[in-house]
Scaffold this motif. Structure first.
Motif, PDB file in Angstrom:
ATOM      1  N   THR A  81     -11.996  -1.607  -7.396  1.00 20.18           N
ATOM      2  CA  THR A  81     -10.741  -2.258  -7.038  1.00 20.18           C
ATOM      3  C   THR A  81      -9.892  -2.429  -8.285  1.00 20.18           C
ATOM      4  O   THR A  81     -10.416  -2.785  -9.352  1.00 20.18           O
ATOM      5  CB  THR A  81     -11.012  -3.631  -6.400  1.00 20.18           C
ATOM      6  N   MET A 118      -3.028  -4.020  -7.231  1.00 18.81           N
ATOM      7  CA  MET A 118      -2.070  -3.134  -6.564  1.00 18.81           C
ATOM      8  C   MET A 118      -0.673  -3.747  -6.497  1.00 18.81           C
ATOM      9  O   MET A 118       0.336  -3.051  -6.673  1.00 18.81           O
ATOM     10  CB  MET A 118      -2.563  -2.835  -5.140  1.00 18.81           C
ATOM     11  N   LEU A 122      -6.135  -2.575  -4.721  1.00 22.64           N
ATOM     12  CA  LEU A 122      -6.259  -1.215  -4.203  1.00 22.64           C
ATOM     13  C   LEU A 122      -7.704  -0.777  -4.389  1.00 22.64           C
ATOM     14  O   LEU A 122      -8.229  -0.791  -5.501  1.00 22.64           O
ATOM     15  CB  LEU A 122      -5.334  -0.259  -4.963  1.00 22.64           C
ATOM     16  N   ALA A 147       2.078   1.785  -3.411  1.00 24.36           N
ATOM     17  CA  ALA A 147       1.002   2.309  -4.264  1.00 24.36           C
ATOM     18  C   ALA A 147       0.812   3.798  -4.035  1.00 24.36           C
ATOM     19  O   ALA A 147       0.612   4.571  -4.988  1.00 24.36           O
ATOM     20  CB  ALA A 147      -0.296   1.551  -3.984  1.00 24.36           C
ATOM     21  N   PHE A 169       0.829  -1.201   0.000  1.00 19.76           N
ATOM     22  CA  PHE A 169       0.000   0.000   0.000  1.00 19.76           C
ATOM     23  C   PHE A 169       0.865   1.253   0.000  1.00 19.76           C
ATOM     24  O   PHE A 169       0.576   2.228  -0.713  1.00 19.76           O
ATOM     25  CB  PHE A 169      -0.928  -0.030   1.219  1.00 19.76           C
ATOM     26  N   PRO A 214      -6.299  -0.408   1.146  1.00 21.45           N
ATOM     27  CA  PRO A 214      -6.087  -1.774   0.655  1.00 21.45           C
ATOM     28  C   PRO A 214      -7.429  -2.494   0.531  1.00 21.45           C
ATOM     29  O   PRO A 214      -8.339  -2.274   1.327  1.00 21.45           O
ATOM     30  CB  PRO A 214      -5.216  -2.422   1.738  1.00 21.45           C
ATOM     31  N   THR A 215      -7.539  -3.353  -0.465  1.00 18.21           N
ATOM     32  CA  THR A 215      -8.754  -4.161  -0.629  1.00 18.21           C
ATOM     33  C   THR A 215      -8.679  -5.450   0.166  1.00 18.21           C
ATOM     34  O   THR A 215      -9.682  -5.883   0.752  1.00 18.21           O
ATOM     35  CB  THR A 215      -8.964  -4.522  -2.112  1.00 18.21           C
ATOM     36  N   VAL A 230      -8.483   6.108  -0.968  1.00 18.41           N
ATOM     37  CA  VAL A 230      -7.918   4.795  -1.279  1.00 18.41           C
ATOM     38  C   VAL A 230      -7.620   4.030  -0.004  1.00 18.41           C
ATOM     39  O   VAL A 230      -7.377   4.609   1.069  1.00 18.41           O
ATOM     40  CB  VAL A 230      -6.624   4.906  -2.128  1.00 18.41           C
TER      41      VAL A 230
END
Length: 538
Positions: free
Chosen positions: A489, A492, A502, A334, A331, A455-456, A453
């Motif tokens: 999403t 990422m 992401l 990213a 993350f 993290p997924t 944003v």
């Protein structure tokens, strides 16, 4: 209604399994799927690199036909589905639909960018054809929807080839607190195509795996809370959870119409944008879409620019349960890419999460009883008449329906009034929805943000049937799901061989902005890679 024993339903079940083109006892991955020849190539076109516009150009030039493309996917399903358990049934009419598309193209009467493109549907989406709509349950094997779901009507109008129905977490994961994402009694446990004993997340597990493993060009999933975003992240694809009202909910087996929506699942942002344009629009059977019709667009690709992040202010939301160290590091990388692409990142918190947590699922208990009863009452064929009948059906067929877990969520839902005018219920729904909307609106406006944003997902956990999905420690889908706002999403990073996603969320009907941000990130990072079909890792 009269209950049917498992013995008397055997003919229906056998007929259904015949429709599953990949029905096979083998679990070995075909050698061609893992070697150099395993690249998904048809007519010399590498499908991993091709977008829908690339496919359309090839079909217009005569290099490729829709029939060839559809036949390729049907063959790939036959070869890979015994391992992946991602597809429940293939459409007996798929090749005819593809031939119709080729004929239109030959007459220069193409219906647009989705014409001739094979699409898989999560099997809670009604089709009024020779395919059943089961929600993954044997209880609905003999149901017969009277007409297509609203999104299917739109896809047919756009010329898409309905390739078949994809597996899912049975009843969209709303049955038990100890269920496993991706399991249904009709197709078994969907496997993550990157590491086969890892979970694909859900409940749109089959669509996510099918798109990742090239069993279709694109797929349509559905989400109540996380059911598009999590399987997209876990399977290395792009998923869009649209704003409530942008896409019709009619003809979809519900969990909660206050939060349910269908949405695109694709390997790249361009394809997701094209599919969203085909899915959205007014449907008189779903009044909320009529009210939102002015927000529908017939082209989202015009917003996709590599420099779309320049000057954007992006909120960074870290309060998403427990990302592990690998996910945290990914993350951070990213975020660095977002800044390199011209965005300013702003640390934020989203308020009122405690109010959402206290009210969302208690409200859904009442909504599920009301909405599933309404769906069953409006659906033809032989099936239980209501939630009470479904509960009794499971008890009568426990060996097939409940080998690993019970239906304790159903019991809680059945204990409610199912009355959407009940003051206690209305207070819970109002509290949950208003808290989610206020939390996002105040954060976006207060910090002058274009998007938020987070993290997924963490790396996919090992599936253990009967244990549940306790390893699912990221919950970034909640505010957008409960508010009815947009969320998507995009790939990422990878944690070893396993994908990480992401999440990019914004206000209601912010899809153009979110797609633009995701496209700029995707084009710069080019994260996605083909599945590896590794049997297991330590």
């Amino acid at each position: 209604m009269k209950r049917h024993s498992w013995r008397t339903r055997g003919v229906a079940v056998a007929a259904f399994l015949v429709m599953v083109s990949a029905a096979s006892a083998t679990t070995a991955v075909p050698a061609w799927a893992t070697g150099p020849s395993g690249r998904p190539v048809v007519a010399g076109i590498d499908l991993e690199r091709a977008t829908i516009p690339d496919l359309q150009r090839a079909m217009r030039s005569g290099r490729l036909s829709s029939v060839e493309l559809t036949a390729f996917y049907l063959q790939r399903i036959r070869k890979l589905n015994p391992t992946l358990h991602a597809v429940l049934s293939t459409n007996p009419d798929a090749l005819r639909l593809a031939a119709d598309s080729d004929a239109r193209r030959h007459r220069h009467r193409s219906k647009g960018p989705m014409d001739g493109i094979p699409v898989l549907l999560k099997d809670n989406i009604d089709t009024a054809d020779r395919q059943p709509t089961t929600a993954g349950s044997t209880a609905l094997l003999e149901s017969r929807p009277y007409r297509d779901a609203g999104v299917v009507e739109n896809l047919r109008e756009a010329g898409a080839v309905i390739l078949g129905k994809a597996n899912l977490s049975e009843w969209s994961s709303y049955r038990s607190t100890s269920s496993s994402n991706g399991w249904s009694p009709l197709a078994g446990q969907t496997a993550n195509p990157y590491v086969l004993d890892r979970n694909p997340c859900g409940s749109s597990s089959g669509p996510g795996v099918a798109v990742a493993a090239h069993l279709a060009t694109v797929a349509v999933g559905t989400e109540t809370d996380g059911s598009i975003s999590c399987p997209s992240g876990a399977n290395g694809i792009v998923g869009v959870k649209p704003s409530l009202g942008l896409v019709s909910r009619s003809g979809i087996v519900p969990v909660s119409k206050q939060q349910d929506t269908a949405g695109p699942m694709a390997r790249n942002v361009v394809d997701a944008a094209i599919l969203l344009a085909a899915l959205n629009g007014a449907d008189r059977r779903d009044p909320i879409t009529v009210d939102a019709a002015r927000q529908s667009l017939d082209d989202y690709t015009r917003f996709l620019r590599p420099n779309a992040l320049r000057g954007k202010r992006i909120g960074v939301w870290r309060e998403v349960y427990t990302p592990d160290d690998t996910t945290k590091a990914a993350f951070e990388q990213a975020l660095s890419r977002l800044r390199k692409l011209g965005a300013t990142t702003v640390e934020i918190t989203i308020p009122y999460l405690d109010v959402i947590a206290a009210n969302e699922f208690p409200a859904i208990r009442t909504e599920f009883k009301h909405d599933i009863n309404a769906y069953l009452a409006s659906t033809g064929g032989k099936h239980p008449a209501d939630l009470a009948g479904l509960i009794q059906y499971n008890l009568d067929h426990a060996a097939i329906e409940m080998p690993y877990w019970t239906h304790n969520l159903w019991d809680r839902s059945q204990a409610t009034t199912g009355d959407l005018t009940d003051p206690a219920y209305r207070a819970m729904r109002e509290a949950a929805t208003s808290a989610a909307r206020r939390g996002l609106d105040e954060t976006l406006r207060g910090e002058k943000l274009d998007a938020i944003v987070a993290p997924t997902n963490n790396a996919a956990w090992k599936t253990q049937l009967g244990v549940g999905d306790g390893a699912l420690l990221i919950d970034s889908s909640g505010p957008a799901a409960v508010s009815g706002y947009a969320n998507m999403t995009v790939p990422m990073a990878y944690a070893g061989p396993l994908p990480l996603g992401l999440s990019i969320m914004g206000g209601r009907f912010s899809e153009p902005s979110l797609l633009a941000i995701a496209y700029a990130f995707e084009q710069d990072t080019k994260v996605r890679r083909l599945p590896t079909f590794i049997p297991s890792i330590g």
